[in-house]
Design an enzyme around this catalytic site. Structure first.
Site, short mmCIF file in Angstrom:
data_model
loop_
_atom_site.label_atom_id
_atom_site.label_comp_id
_atom_site.label_asym_id
_atom_site.label_seq_id
_atom_site.Cartn_x
_atom_site.Cartn_y
_atom_site.Cartn_z
CD GLN A 112 -2.17 1.34 2.89
OE1 GLN A 112 -1.36 1.11 3.79
NE2 GLN A 112 -3.40 1.73 3.13
CB SER A 147 4.21 -2.92 5.22
OG SER A 147 4.09 -1.99 6.28
CD GLU A 230 -3.98 0.33 6.88
OE1 GLU A 230 -4.28 1.21 6.06
OE2 GLU A 230 -2.84 0.17 7.32
CD GLU A 357 -1.73 10.56 19.18
OE1 GLU A 357 -1.51 9.82 18.20
OE2 GLU A 357 -1.15 10.42 20.27
C1 LIG Z 1 4.78 -0.65 11.15
C2 LIG Z 1 4.25 0.38 10.19
C3 LIG Z 1 3.86 -0.01 8.92
C4 LIG Z 1 3.38 0.93 8.01
N1 LIG Z 1 3.02 0.51 6.77
C5 LIG Z 1 2.57 1.41 5.87
C6 LIG Z 1 2.25 0.99 4.54
O1 LIG Z 1 2.35 -0.20 4.20
N2 LIG Z 1 1.84 1.92 3.65
C7 LIG Z 1 1.71 3.24 3.99
O2 LIG Z 1 1.29 4.02 3.14
N3 LIG Z 1 2.04 3.68 5.23
C8 LIG Z 1 2.46 2.80 6.18
N4 LIG Z 1 2.79 3.22 7.44
C9 LIG Z 1 2.76 4.64 7.74
C10 LIG Z 1 1.64 5.09 8.69
O3 LIG Z 1 0.41 5.08 8.03
C11 LIG Z 1 2.03 6.49 9.18
O4 LIG Z 1 3.22 6.36 9.94
C12 LIG Z 1 0.93 7.10 10.04
O5 LIG Z 1 -0.19 7.41 9.27
C13 LIG Z 1 1.43 8.40 10.74
O6 LIG Z 1 2.03 9.26 9.84
P1 LIG Z 1 3.48 9.88 10.12
O7 LIG Z 1 4.40 8.78 10.49
O8 LIG Z 1 3.83 10.75 8.98
O9 LIG Z 1 3.28 10.76 11.44
P2 LIG Z 1 2.72 12.23 11.50
O10 LIG Z 1 1.48 12.33 10.68
O11 LIG Z 1 3.81 13.20 11.22
O12 LIG Z 1 2.30 12.34 13.02
C14 LIG Z 1 3.26 12.63 14.07
C15 LIG Z 1 2.49 12.72 15.38
O13 LIG Z 1 1.57 13.83 15.31
C16 LIG Z 1 0.25 13.40 15.60
N5 LIG Z 1 -0.70 14.10 14.75
C17 LIG Z 1 -0.60 14.32 13.41
N6 LIG Z 1 -1.67 15.01 12.97
C18 LIG Z 1 -2.48 15.21 14.05
C19 LIG Z 1 -3.73 15.85 14.24
N7 LIG Z 1 -4.39 16.44 13.22
N8 LIG Z 1 -4.27 15.85 15.48
C20 LIG Z 1 -3.62 15.26 16.54
N9 LIG Z 1 -2.41 14.65 16.42
C21 LIG Z 1 -1.85 14.61 15.19
C22 LIG Z 1 0.25 11.90 15.27
O14 LIG Z 1 -0.76 11.22 15.99
C23 LIG Z 1 1.66 11.50 15.70
O15 LIG Z 1 1.69 11.26 17.08
C24 LIG Z 1 3.28 2.31 8.38
C25 LIG Z 1 3.68 2.69 9.67
C26 LIG Z 1 4.16 1.76 10.57
C27 LIG Z 1 4.56 2.19 11.94
#
Ligand SMILES: Cc1cc2nc3c(=O)[nH]c(=O)nc-3n(C[C@H](O)[C@H](O)[C@H](O)COP(=O)(O)OP(=O)(O)OC[C@H]3O[C@@H](n4cnc5c(N)ncnc54)[C@H](O)[C@@H]3O)c2cc1C
Length: 391
Positions: A112, A147, A230, A357
């Site tokens: 994805q 992933s 998902e 969150e």
């Molecule tokens: C093990 C694992 C597998 C994954 N696999 C995939 C995959 O196969 N494909 C894919 O596309 N993605 C994948 N992801 C990515 C995952 O979807 C993102 O890490 C997740 O959506 C958070 O985005 P970010 O890491 O950019 O954090 P950010 O969006 O930068 O968030 C950072 C922090 O800020 C908080 N935050 C952000 N916006 C808000 C808001 N509006 N209100 C309150 N708090 C907020 C978040 O909760 C978090 O604590 C994977 C992640 C992990 C850990």
């Protein structure tokens, strides 16, 4: 009918299911093919697309039986749990015929491609571009945390096809051949020491016209649909029988270490038991509703939160029951390494598929009807947001 099916499934699993976890992907693919040939993969999918054309009750019966074995399902979950159901909802008959059978048989693994370095929680802020080129498209950009990309044959990617409309519009979902020229996959190592996700770079990749899933410009709707599938898939990722952080395994470990009478340990174990049951019941309910054609929608966020809570409570219990062996272990001590991996892996459940969150925000906005988060950028063309540097 279901009784016959259950008896057949029980007998097949007893004879063919592995007793130890399978870590080799090639071996997992072989098992998935056998599973499909025996009639136990894609159970509710239509037979014409490689499914078994059976009922939801059959699926439930199989899931209940399979829980006693460490089936190597993980490499196929994104395909079977998320992308397959999205293609069934939105794909053309040709797409369903082309992709679903090899997906169910484990011959083609999917990933994805949503998250980007600057678009995770706010995935609609993505900047990967797809430009029209004759009948087809040219794709450029970067994804991250993908992933299974290290071995996937196909991916479902979101790309911006129209930057001159607000950010939730002008996005399109594409099927991408992960072996195509211009696709580069760079593995990332997580804190468990494993490579389970990747950076993916697109440099002039050329998806064909029939690679669009759903409608051009309506990829956000497709994405929301897939994220709904998902959440159900993640909620249903109950720890398999024998997993070192499952209630049963932790209770056995507490007995073995002579701490099962400790009131603190007993409370921890009770919390894990309760959280396991809650996640199990929520997953059963959401899965049942989805299979009955009732969209799970924002209620899936409650299931995702329950799965994250279970992961946290299990990790806390590992720390208390296993003591220092949950953090440091001798090389070759697979049981202790398994405990440490369960401990270190716990935070990922609360991030992958949307953070806690974000799930709470969805529940607040769309289930409880609380005042919505301000979204001043909702109606501004994406290109104007970028120009202001706030996308
Ligand atoms: C093990 C694992 C597998 C994954 N696999 C995939 C995959 O196969 N494909 C894919 O596309 N993605 C994948 N992801 C990515 C995952 O979807 C993102 O890490 C997740 O959506 C958070 O985005 P970010 O890491 O950019 O954090 P950010 O969006 O930068 O968030 C950072 C922090 O800020 C908080 N935050 C952000 N916006 C808000 C808001 N509006 N209100 C309150 N708090 C907020 C978040 O909760 C978090 O604590 C994977 C992640 C992990 C850990």
């Amino acid at each position: 009918m279901t009784e016959d099916f259950s008896a057949r499934a029980a007998a097949w699993l007893a004879e063919h299911a592995p007793r130890e976890p399978v870590t080799d992907v090639a071996e997992a693919r072989l098992f998935q093919r056998e599973l499909h040939d025996a009639g136990f993969a894609g159970i509710t999918w239509p037979a014409e697309y490689g499914g078994q054309g059976l009922t939801r009750a059959d699926q439930r019966a199989f899931d209940a039986l399979a829980r006693d074995y460490p089936l190597p399902v993980k490499p196929f979950l994104i395909g079977l749990g998320m992308i397959g159901p999205t293609l069934l909802d939105l794909g053309t008959p040709e797409q369903k015929r082309r992709y679903l059978r090899p997906m169910a048989r484990g011959e083609e693994i999917w990933c994805q491609l949503f998250s980007e370095p600057d678009a995770g929680s706010d995935v609609a802020g993505l900047t990967t571009r797809a430009r029209r080129d004759g009948d087809g498209w040219i794709l450029d950009g970067q994804k991250v945390w993908t992933s299974r990309a290290e071995y996937a044959e196909w991916g479902a990617a979101l790309a911006r096809t129209d930057p001159d409309v607000p950010k939730h519009r002008g996005i399109t979902m594409f099927v991408v051949d992960m072996t195509a020229p211009g696709v580069q996959v760079r593995p990332l190592r997580d804190m468990t020491g494993a490579v389970r996700f990747n950076e993916v770079f697109f440099d002039g990749v050329r998806p064909a016209a029939d690679a669009v899933v759903g409608t051009v410009g309506e990829g956000w709707d497709a994405a929301v649909r897939m994220l709904g599938h998902e959440r159900i898939t993640i909620t249903d990722l109950r720890l398999p029988h024998g997993h070192p952080a499952s209630h049963a395994a932790l209770a056995a470990l507490a007995r073995a270490r002579g701490v099962s009478g400790d009131p603190h340990v007993r409370r921890r174990l009770a919390e894990v038991y309760r959280a396991e049951r809650l996640a199990e019941l929520l997953a059963a309910r959401l899965g049942e509703e989805a299979r009955a054609g009732r969209p799970t929608g924002p209620r899936g966020s409650a299931g995702k939160l329950a799965a994250g809570r279970l992961a946290r409570l299990s990790a806390d219990a590992v720390a208390d029951v296993a003591g220092h062996t949950g953090l440091a272990w001798e090389p070759g001590d697979a049981a202790a390494a398994g405990l440490a991996a369960a401990l270190l892996d716990a935070p990922s459940t609360r991030i992958a598929g949307g953070t806690d969150e974000i799930q709470r925000q969805i529940i607040g906005d769309r289930v409880l009807g609380l005042p919505r988060e301000p979204a001043a950028d909702r109606d501004i063309p994406f290109s104007a947001l970028r120009a202001k540097g706030s996308a």
